[in-house]
Design a protein around this motif. Structure first.
Motif, PDB file in Angstrom:
ATOM      1  N   ALA A 150       0.511  -1.078   0.232  1.00 17.35           N
ATOM      2  CA  ALA A 150       0.161  -0.021   0.204  1.00 17.35           C
ATOM      3  C   ALA A 150       0.848   1.406  -0.145  1.00 17.35           C
ATOM      4  N   ASP A 151       2.320   0.967   0.574  1.00 20.11           N
ATOM      5  CA  ASP A 151       3.028   2.092   1.215  1.00 20.11           C
ATOM      6  C   ASP A 151       3.385   2.306  -0.261  1.00 20.11           C
ATOM      7  N   LEU A 152       3.816   1.392  -1.403  1.00 19.05           N
ATOM      8  CA  LEU A 152       4.252   1.265  -2.284  1.00 19.05           C
ATOM      9  C   LEU A 152       3.715   2.286  -4.120  1.00 19.05           C
ATOM     10  N   ARG A 153       2.289   1.968  -3.166  1.00 12.41           N
ATOM     11  CA  ARG A 153       1.035   1.965  -4.282  1.00 12.41           C
ATOM     12  C   ARG A 153       1.287   3.802  -3.940  1.00 12.41           C
ATOM     13  N   GLU A 154       0.833   4.088  -2.758  1.00 17.62           N
ATOM     14  CA  GLU A 154       0.473   5.494  -2.378  1.00 17.62           C
ATOM     15  C   GLU A 154       1.742   6.299  -3.053  1.00 17.62           C
ATOM     16  N   SER A 155       2.893   6.432  -2.828  1.00 16.21           N
ATOM     17  CA  SER A 155       4.394   6.996  -3.045  1.00 16.21           C
ATOM     18  C   SER A 155       4.334   6.563  -4.334  1.00 16.21           C
ATOM     19  N   GLN A 156       3.297   6.095  -5.685  1.00 18.74           N
ATOM     20  CA  GLN A 156       3.515   6.024  -7.212  1.00 18.74           C
ATOM     21  C   GLN A 156       5.228   4.948  -7.059  1.00 18.74           C
ATOM     22  N   LEU A 157       5.645   3.686  -6.155  1.00 15.47           N
ATOM     23  CA  LEU A 157       7.527   3.584  -6.603  1.00 15.47           C
ATOM     24  C   LEU A 157       6.848   2.222  -7.108  1.00 15.47           C
ATOM     25  N   GLN A 158       7.828   2.041  -7.859  1.00 18.89           N
ATOM     26  CA  GLN A 158       7.801   0.569  -9.013  1.00 18.89           C
ATOM     27  C   GLN A 158       9.375  -0.195  -7.940  1.00 18.89           C
ATOM     28  N   SER A 159      10.659   0.791  -7.537  1.00 17.30           N
ATOM     29  CA  SER A 159      11.032   0.383  -6.733  1.00 17.30           C
ATOM     30  C   SER A 159      11.807   0.556  -5.698  1.00 17.30           C
ATOM     31  N   ALA A 160      12.829   0.163  -4.109  1.00 15.79           N
ATOM     32  CA  ALA A 160      13.071   1.408  -4.235  1.00 15.79           C
ATOM     33  C   ALA A 160      14.725   0.541  -3.147  1.00 15.79           C
ATOM     34  N   LEU A 161      14.942   1.366  -2.788  1.00 18.19           N
ATOM     35  CA  LEU A 161      17.073   0.556  -1.978  1.00 18.19           C
ATOM     36  C   LEU A 161      16.841   1.279  -0.573  1.00 18.19           C
ATOM     37  N   LEU A 162      16.872   1.184  -0.114  1.00 17.60           N
ATOM     38  CA  LEU A 162      17.264   1.162   1.517  1.00 17.60           C
ATOM     39  C   LEU A 162      18.189   1.067   2.095  1.00 17.60           C
ATOM     40  N   THR A 163      19.146   2.599   2.579  1.00 12.55           N
ATOM     41  CA  THR A 163      20.470   1.822   3.368  1.00 12.55           C
ATOM     42  C   THR A 163      20.612   2.137   4.194  1.00 12.55           C
ATOM     43  N   PRO A 164      20.907   1.725   5.407  1.00  8.49           N
ATOM     44  CA  PRO A 164      21.323   1.783   6.878  1.00  8.49           C
ATOM     45  C   PRO A 164      22.505   3.403   6.655  1.00  8.49           C
ATOM     46  N   LEU A 165      21.963   3.796   7.549  1.00  9.53           N
ATOM     47  CA  LEU A 165      22.841   5.360   8.156  1.00  9.53           C
ATOM     48  C   LEU A 165      23.112   4.597   9.267  1.00  9.53           C
ATOM     49  N   ASN A 166      24.432   3.561   9.908  1.00 10.13           N
ATOM     50  CA  ASN A 166      24.812   3.497  10.495  1.00 10.13           C
ATOM     51  C   ASN A 166      26.203   3.244  10.787  1.00 10.13           C
ATOM     52  N   TYR A 167      26.564   4.004  12.072  1.00  7.58           N
ATOM     53  CA  TYR A 167      28.278   4.250  12.259  1.00  7.58           C
ATOM     54  C   TYR A 167      28.231   3.818  13.801  1.00  7.58           C
ATOM     55  N   HIS A 168      29.169   2.964  13.763  1.00  7.89           N
ATOM     56  CA  HIS A 168      29.464   3.229  15.455  1.00  7.89           C
ATOM     57  C   HIS A 168      28.484   2.361  16.028  1.00  7.89           C
ATOM     58  N   ARG A 169      27.759   1.352  15.337  1.00  8.04           N
ATOM     59  CA  ARG A 169      26.982   0.554  16.094  1.00  8.04           C
ATOM     60  C   ARG A 169      25.740   1.686  15.977  1.00  8.04           C
ATOM     61  N   GLU A 170      25.263   3.403  15.999  1.00  3.55           N
ATOM     62  CA  GLU A 170      24.366   3.811  15.934  1.00  3.55           C
ATOM     63  C   GLU A 170      23.888   3.843  15.052  1.00  3.55           C
ATOM     64  N   TYR A 171      22.095   4.339  15.277  1.00  4.60           N
ATOM     65  CA  TYR A 171      21.269   4.124  13.728  1.00  4.60           C
ATOM     66  C   TYR A 171      21.048   5.029  13.580  1.00  4.60           C
ATOM     67  N   PHE A 172      21.571   6.045  12.438  1.00  4.28           N
ATOM     68  CA  PHE A 172      21.295   7.656  12.563  1.00  4.28           C
ATOM     69  C   PHE A 172      20.255   7.585  11.402  1.00  4.28           C
ATOM     70  N   GLY A 173      19.426   6.565  10.294  1.00  6.42           N
ATOM     71  CA  GLY A 173      18.568   6.842   9.698  1.00  6.42           C
ATOM     72  C   GLY A 173      19.107   5.997   8.809  1.00  6.42           C
ATOM     73  N   SER A 174      18.439   6.291   7.264  1.00  4.63           N
ATOM     74  CA  SER A 174      17.927   5.981   6.160  1.00  4.63           C
ATOM     75  C   SER A 174      18.755   6.989   5.211  1.00  4.63           C
ATOM     76  N   LEU A 175      19.241   6.724   3.698  1.00  4.59           N
ATOM     77  CA  LEU A 175      19.456   6.657   2.728  1.00  4.59           C
ATOM     78  C   LEU A 175      18.413   6.020   1.445  1.00  4.59           C
ATOM     79  N   VAL A 176      17.245   6.635   0.846  1.00  2.00           N
ATOM     80  CA  VAL A 176      16.243   6.043   0.182  1.00  2.00           C
ATOM     81  C   VAL A 176      15.890   6.621  -0.991  1.00  2.00           C
TER      82      VAL A 176
END
Length: 794
Positions: free
Chosen positions: A265-291
């Protein structure tokens, strides 16, 4: 759609310290290297006899020793020097290789001095000869203590190194991110360049907000995109948050049947065909994602593209981490600066009132003195300077503080500080030097009149009522004044002389001031000497009690003994017998009146018990009277203190009469009423001493529990010359009679005085007409005569 979870590349280094010392149990764990069982048992016996509980493991070979060391932890090793096929140095090497700080003690039958020195040089802790095993407990305890000390030293050194390391990391971080302090620009440039490089429709940085909501912080969109994503939540990042925090890339190549309904449902709402989510992790700390979003058509992300995105994400994470570190470092530095500023402020200011403290006041005073004395050669010796110091002490503050509590006392000091500030001119300095003492520096004065104007303002402002604990309190202060003169070489001398003048003002009474004169030094020395002498007198038991009889007045020639008033005297070895007026004021100022007053109650009750045991008639007709000072009366535990003394001395509670003055009661009405109520509840008698000399009104008098009114001797001694005093006495007698109180007249010195009091209905009296104060021996002689069988009082 197929989900692939790929481990994030890169290595995370764990810098945490795992070298934690093992806690020593209550029973010592000992490794004994010995082949003679009797010697092991003897070691156990000696340690047990010394109160050392231990668990002993025995080894008689190097292999056994190494096996035990590898499989268990020990607090110390006790080893014989020689065993078959094994010597102590071999054992020590095996122990030292595993636990370098473990105490190693030789317990051997014979060991030469040179061999012992060599063993100690190699690192062994100590040695004990088997024929002197009694030394073993001492040597073991010392070795364990030394080992513990070394562990503590290592821990302290590690802590210092950890702190130094942390500081160096912070410094390196500052240098590294100097060019990238504006994080938003770094992240926006990154997504812009990545979108162009990979030709994607959307490239976004998603980060958690303060309330942990994952929202888009910055985005780079294709030229055909019209939607603004900034600040919008990213549902994909929320859904896959667990995998992202574990460092896994989330690859969504297309919309398929395997996808959960919420993600689809989220993909359809955003009109997505595909996506890649990459974590922004450093020193075992999660800062978000590069989408990365692809909206025009499905897309298969190649490994090279995913690796490139991963590398960019790592750099973004490092940038965010560095920015956070910088922000944290800035915060810590700011906190440190605030703490240092606060420490500097606290070092020179009073924590309660915020005023300058004694140190800062002396600094400003010394600065004023240096400026004033620049042209000292041109000043005449008797010329007054252009600044003055006022030293204030609140009257009876201790009574208020003790009766209402320290919180009320602190609030009072804050109110006083605020009011004193209102009296200052621009440029003057007000300080709290200690307790209830304040100092004021008045600069640029041209005459004494200017000083006295400030003094008058202070006295007026302080006399305004203050409400404490629902009570209206009136305060005043005594002020010492010193004016600068050429012979002052130090600021402390000025403050000292202002303090001296303040004590002289106190001698004049409440709400007084005094300007310093050089003749005051001698008086100050006398007061200090008296204080020291009083402390010595308490320690060496130089005080004694005398007892003035109190009589029941039946007729001019018939009166019966009914009690005594205990009065303190001082056997001063240098000045002889001293009366209370010569030392009680100083005792009250220094607080020595408290132990002195408690001793008086104790001694009077002890003496009274002895007399009652000899003359039981006293138990029914008499009592012992003791005076209380203001400082004693405001003690919250006074009733319990008196009860404890009465129980310990065996005196019936109703036989003790506590005498207090009107002025003491009026200083704190609520606390006085509470204490008197407690005393009366214990059946202890209360007498209002020196009645008529204070400011009591009938309404106040009726409020306080009491049994006796004592007419002050100032009225009795002059009643023959002063008809007005006769009227006062008649009024007091009438008042007491109406209230059902006993009346005792003090200071009866003539027959006419006694006759007048009898005629007016006064039934109790004391004074030199009947008897001067008596020593305990003289009082006993009077009691023996009074209660003799032929005297009619037996």
């Amino acid at each position: 759609m197929v989900n692939r979870f790929l481990p994030a590349q890169g290595v995370i280094t764990d810098l945490s310290n795992s070298d934690h010392p093992i806690a020593t149990p209550s029973a010592l764990r000992l490794l004994v290297v010995e082949d003679v069982q009797e010697d092991v048992e003897l070691i156990d016996l000696v340690l047990s006899a010394a109160g050392i509980s231990c668990e002993i493991k025995v080894a008689d070979s190097l292999q056994q020793c190494e096996s035990l060391l590898n499989n268990g932890a020990f607090d110390a090793v006790l080893a014989d020097y020689r065993l078959p096929g094994l010597q102590a140095p071999d054992v020590f090497q095996a122990v030292h290789a595993r636990q370098p700080l473990l105490p190693f003690i030789l317990v051997t039958g014979s060991l030469g001095e040179e061999a012992a020195v060599e063993c100690i040089k190699t690192g062994m802790t100590d040695y004990v000869l088997k024929d002197r095993l009694y030394r073993l407990p001492t040597v073991l305890r010392r070795a364990l203590a030394e080992a513990q000390l070394k562990l503590q030293q290592q821990a302290a050194l590690a802590q210092i190194e950890q702190q130094a390391w942390r500081e160096s990391i912070l410094n390196r971080i500052f240098q590294a991110i100097r060019e990238t302090l504006i994080l938003e620009e770094v992240l926006q440039t990154t997504v812009d360049q990545l979108q162009i490089a990979l030709n994607v429709d959307r490239c976004m940085i998603v980060q958690p907000t303060a309330d942990q909501q994952m929202v888009v912080q910055c985005a780079s969109l294709s030229t055909t995109e019209t939607r603004d994503f900034s600040g919008h939540p990213c549902k994909l990042c929320i859904h896959y948050e667990g995998q992202l925090k574990m460092g896994q890339q989330v690859f969504l190549p297309s919309l398929d049947a395997e996808m959960s309904p919420a993600v689809a449902a989220d993909l359809r709402e955003s009109q997505l065909q595909s996506a890649l989510l990459t974590p922004l992790n450093y020193h075992r700390e999660y800062f978000g994602s590069l989408v990365l979003h692809q909206t025009r058509s499905p897309r298969q992300w190649s490994l090279e593209e995913m690796s490139l995105v991963q590398a960019v994400a790592e750099q973004c994470a490092i940038a965010i981490y560095q920015a956070n570190l910088y922000a944290q470092a800035q915060y810590e530095l700011e906190q440190r600066r605030r703490i240092e500023d606060q420490l500097r402020h606290d070092a020179f200011h009073d924590g309660l009132t915020g005023l300058p403290n004694r140190a800062l006041f002396l600094d400003r005073l010394n600065h004023a003195r240096q400026i004033a004395h620049r042209n000292q050669a041109e000043m005449s010796p008797n010329e007054l300077g252009n600044f003055a110091v006022l030293f204030l002490d609140l009257d009876d503050f201790r009574i208020i503080n003790d009766s209402l509590g320290h919180d009320a006392g602190d609030f009072l000091l804050q109110v006083v500080a605020a009011r004193l500030n209102q009296c200052l001119r621009v440029g003057d300095t007000l300080a709290r030097t200690s307790g209830d003492e304040f100092a004021i520096l008045l600069e640029d004065i041209e005459s004494i009149d200017e000083i006295l104007v400030v003094v008058a303002n202070i006295q007026t402002v302080l006399q305004q009522s203050i409400t404490l604990e629902s009570q209206e309190i009136f305060i005043s202060s005594c002020i010492g004044i010193v004016i600068d003169a050429p012979n002052y070489n130090d600021a402390s001398q000025l403050l000292r002389d202002a303090d001296t003048a303040m004590y002289q003002a106190k001698d004049k009474g409440r709400n007084s001031y005094q300007i310093f004169s050089w003749t005051m030094h001698a008086k100050v020395k006398q007061r200090l000497q008296l204080e020291n002498d009083l402390r010595r007198a308490l320690n060496k038991h130089e005080f004694e009690l005398v007892y003035q009889p109190i009589f029941h007045l039946l007729s001019q020639s018939n009166y019966k003994l009914c009690g005594f008033e205990a009065l303190i005297r001082w056997h001063d070895p240098d000045r002889g017998m001293r009366l209370p007026d010569s030392f009680i004021p100083t005792a009250e100022q220094t607080g020595l009146i408290l132990p002195m007053g408690e001793w008086v109650i104790w001694q009077a009750c002890k003496q009274w018990k002895e007399w009652v045991d000899c003359w039981p008639q006293l138990k029914e007709i008499g009592n012992i009277s003791v005076n209380l000072s203001p400082a004693q009366f405001v003690q919250l535990d006074l009733p319990d203190q008196i009860e404890r003394i009465l129980i310990n001395t065996g005196v019936d509670f109703h036989q003790l009469r506590i005498e207090i003055t009107e002025s003491v009661l009026m200083q704190n009405e609520v606390a006085s009423l509470e204490i008197l109520t407690q005393l009366k509840a214990k059946n202890i008698q209360v007498a209002m001493d020196d009645f008529g000399t204070g400011y009591s009104s009938l309404s106040y008098l009726l409020r306080f529990p009491k049994d006796v009114l004592k007419i002050d001797k100032s009225f009795v001694s002059t009643l023959e010359e002063n008809p007005g005093n006769q009227e006062i006495i008649k009024t007091i007698l009438a008042l007491g009679k109406n209230m059902g109180l006993d009346i005792v007249a003090e200071g009866i010195e003539t027959a006419n005085q006694a006759q007048f009091l009898l005629e007016q209905g006064c039934t109790f009296g004391q004074g030199y007409w009947f008897s001067k104060p008596l020593t305990s021996e003289q009082a006993e002689a009077m009691l023996a005569t009074h209660f003799a069988p032929d005297n009619g009082n037996f």
